[in-house]
Design a protein around this motif. Structure first.
Motif, short mmCIF file in Angstrom:
data_model
loop_
_atom_site.label_atom_id
_atom_site.label_comp_id
_atom_site.label_asym_id
_atom_site.label_seq_id
_atom_site.Cartn_x
_atom_site.Cartn_y
_atom_site.Cartn_z
N ARG A 1 1.13 3.89 1.09
CA ARG A 1 1.32 4.23 -0.32
C ARG A 1 0.06 4.87 -0.87
NH1 ARG A 1 1.83 -1.20 -3.94
NH2 ARG A 1 1.88 0.39 -5.60
N ALA A 2 0.21 5.81 -1.74
CA ALA A 2 -0.95 6.50 -2.31
C ALA A 2 -0.66 6.85 -3.76
CB ALA A 2 -1.30 7.75 -1.50
N ASP A 3 -0.16 5.87 -4.49
CA ASP A 3 0.09 6.07 -5.91
C ASP A 3 -1.20 5.77 -6.67
OD1 ASP A 3 0.73 3.55 -4.76
OD2 ASP A 3 1.56 2.85 -6.67
N ALA A 4 -1.74 6.80 -7.27
CA ALA A 4 -2.96 6.69 -8.09
C ALA A 4 -4.13 6.05 -7.36
CB ALA A 4 -2.68 5.92 -9.38
N PRO A 5 -4.57 6.60 -6.21
CA PRO A 5 -5.75 6.04 -5.56
C PRO A 5 -7.00 6.24 -6.42
CG PRO A 5 -5.00 8.01 -4.41
CD PRO A 5 -3.99 7.71 -5.45
N ALA A 6 -7.69 5.15 -6.73
CA ALA A 6 -8.91 5.22 -7.54
C ALA A 6 -10.15 5.07 -6.68
CB ALA A 6 -8.90 4.13 -8.61
N PHE A 7 -10.04 4.36 -5.56
CA PHE A 7 -11.13 4.21 -4.59
C PHE A 7 -10.58 4.47 -3.19
CE2 PHE A 7 -13.01 1.74 -8.03
CZ PHE A 7 -14.36 2.04 -7.93
N TYR A 8 -11.26 5.34 -2.46
CA TYR A 8 -11.01 5.46 -1.02
C TYR A 8 -12.35 5.31 -0.32
CZ TYR A 8 -10.67 7.26 3.64
OH TYR A 8 -10.79 7.38 4.99
N LEU A 9 -12.46 4.28 0.51
CA LEU A 9 -13.69 4.00 1.25
C LEU A 9 -13.30 3.72 2.69
CD1 LEU A 9 -15.13 1.46 -1.34
CD2 LEU A 9 -15.82 3.85 -1.13
N GLY A 10 -13.79 4.54 3.62
CA GLY A 10 -13.39 4.30 4.99
C GLY A 10 -14.13 5.16 5.99
N TRP A 11 -13.78 4.97 7.25
CA TRP A 11 -14.31 5.72 8.37
C TRP A 11 -13.36 5.55 9.54
CZ3 TRP A 11 -19.09 3.26 11.19
CH2 TRP A 11 -18.87 1.91 11.41
#
Length: 542
Positions: A293-303
């Protein structure tokens, strides 16, 4: 990305230079971060200096746009003729950027201290007893991104100083090098430890701030991206996020190459969950897939991938206004001109307001720390301040793309709720509305008030139902059905984010709500889906 242990190698030699070269602190056991008990006062717009390329009409236009939107005085603009290339030589950097910028800032009293009569080995003039009055230095699109390594200049390392092979480079981001404008001198190889870096705990997190009471460090950000429109969007969305308060969901992607990095990302995710953010976590060695799901992503933190892929590669996906993103990869920002190459440029193109990246190999423990970044933002820091606290080194590879004045949490959650009920902007955006309500409900549950959380969700579903809110209520009540039965719900389902609808369909199927599950799968299979996802859903549907 090379192991943090390599970056922490002991550099032989003594004296002041050895201190400049000292490694960034190695990661400790979780929890690994602490931010200062009291952040420094927010930087006012009149303390922001803007640098633009006078040979680039778009660079000048962007500078003007940003300054007008933020109320930055016109006299704070510095326009210099620069190369159109993203990568330049040390000679060009010294001649076209560093020296004229240093002189201009000194003439305008932004920098104080005597200017050296003799340049260093790279051709740069240096300040003696330098001090900076600059709050933030903002580089506009058209300013070169990085400085090319010059092996000949590495010979300038003083006798007796040994630099480990992974650090024997003079290549760096333009931004990170300009952070040292007020420094008396710095090496042309390796990096300079950041005295603002807030790693560690207790007094160790606060002591470095006292060391730079004279503001020796110039905090740098840039407004840059694949297109001029993307750059304007950086400004506009940051202002929207600040005005209305950052709202949305958090996405944390672990499963990287080294345990330390995963601990940082997990600590950041834990902090966001404590703040109430509804959070999705990917813990495998794969990235968030098409079913996420990607409804209104406010933070994306990853690798850890070399280019944007998976759910967030969708060119039509848009992040919430004011969204913050960091994908940790050695070359995530090798260019900012492509909407598909690397991660930093593509994340800007998809609407992120604050994005972090590396222009070249930074080594793991010298890259921007997501845990410290999130902690500082949640404490109320501006993006530029949070970035400075989360950055272990200068004269190195990191960049901050976005408006450093942006404060994501200037508007508290309760104020967001009041505005929502008064008909504010989020009331007309179902995904943002659901995110605000769900965040409040999550906090109520964390406080042991599960009944109040359930009552809040039920009241909001009655007030303005949406699939996201119905789903949140169903899960909170452990109810197998979302109880939709109207034409309005059908319309809402048709407009629901694909990943969210996948979660809803699987939840209904697992709970035995067969009729509703069939409706959800019907809506999904009517869409233009990636072939693997379509095949999976065809097999799943009841």
């Amino acid at each position: 990305m090379l192991c943090a242990v390599i970056a922490a190698a002991v550099i032989a030699g003594g004296g002041a230079l050895a201190l400049l070269f000292r490694p960034a602190p190695a990661p400790a056991a979780a929890p690994e971060f602490a931010t200062p008990a009291v952040l420094r006062p927010p930087v006012a717009p009149d303390r922001v200096v803007v640098l633009a390329n006078s040979a680039d009409a778009e660079s000048l236009a962007l500078a003007g746009y940003y300054m007008r939107r933020r109320g930055i005085p016109e006299k704070n603009l510095v326009a210099l003729p620069m190369s159109a290339d993203e990568e330049i030589s040390w000679e060009e950097f010294a001649e076209k950027i560093w020296n004229p910028l240093l002189k201009t800032l000194a003439e305008r009293k932004w920098l104080t201290g005597g200017i050296s009569a003799v340049p260093d080995a790279s051709g740069r003039l240096r300040l003696r007893d330098g001090r900076s009055a600059i709050g933030y230095l903002v580089l506009c699109k058209g300013t070169p991104l990085r400085v090319r390594n010059a092996p000949a200049l590495l010979e300038a390392v003083p006798r007796g100083v040994t630099v480990p092979a992974p650090l024997r480079t003079g290549g760096c981001s333009t931004d990170s090098e300009l952070a040292l404008l007020a420094a008396a001198g710095s090496p042309l190889v390796a990096y300079v430890s950041n005295p603002l870096f807030a790693a560690g705990g207790g007094s160790r997190a606060r002591a470095p701030l006292a060391i730079v009471a004279g503001e020796n460090i110039v905090r740098v950000a840039r407004l840059d991206g694949p297109t001029f429109a993307n750059c304007r969007q950086l400004v506009d969305n940051a202002l929207l996020g600040e005005k209305n308060g950052l709202a949305g969901r958090a996405y944390i992607d672990t499963g990287g190459r080294y345990p330390a990095g995963d601990r940082w990302f997990n600590a950041a995710g834990d902090a966001l969950e404590r703040a109430g953010f509804d959070t999705s976590r990917e813990t495998s060695h794969f990235l968030f897939g098409d079913e996420t799901r990607a409804d209104a992503p406010a933070f994306y933190l990853g690798w850890y991938a070399s280019r944007i892929t998976g759910r967030f590669a969708d060119p039509f996906l848009r992040f919430a206004p004011g969204a913050v993103a960091l994908h940790l990869h050695s070359f995530s920002a090798v260019t900012l001109r492509s909407p598909s190459r690397g991660w930093t440029g593509p994340l800007v193109a998809r609407g992120c307001s604050i994005v972090f990246g590396n222009v070249a190999e930074p080594l793991l423990n010298l890259t921007t720390r997501p845990d410290i970044l999130v902690a500082a933002l949640l404490d109320g820091a501006q993006a530029g301040e949070a970035a400075a606290l989360a950055t272990p080194a200068w004269s190195w590879q990191t960049i901050l793309v976005g408006d450093p004045l942006y404060s994501p949490f200037r508007v508290p959650l309760d104020a967001q709720l009041e505005r929502l009920h008064a008909g504010g902007p989020a009331s007309r955006a179902p995904a943002l509305r659901a995110a605000i309500i769900t965040r409040k409900a999550n906090l109520l549950r964390r406080q042991g008030r599960a009944g109040d959380a359930l009552a809040l969700l039920a009241a909001e579903v009655r007030r303005a139902p949406s699939p996201a809110l119905r789903f949140a209520l169903a899960r909170a009540a452990s109810h197998p059905s979302l109880a939709w039965d109207s034409e309005a719900d059908e319309v809402a389902l048709a407009a629901t984010d694909t990943g969210l609808l996948v979660e809803i369909a699987r939840y209904l199927r697992a709970g035995g709500a067969t009729s509703e599950a069939r409706d959800a799968y019907r809506h999904l299979l009517a869409r233009n889906l990636p072939a693997p996802l379509r095949e999976t859903l065809e097999k799943e549907r009841p």
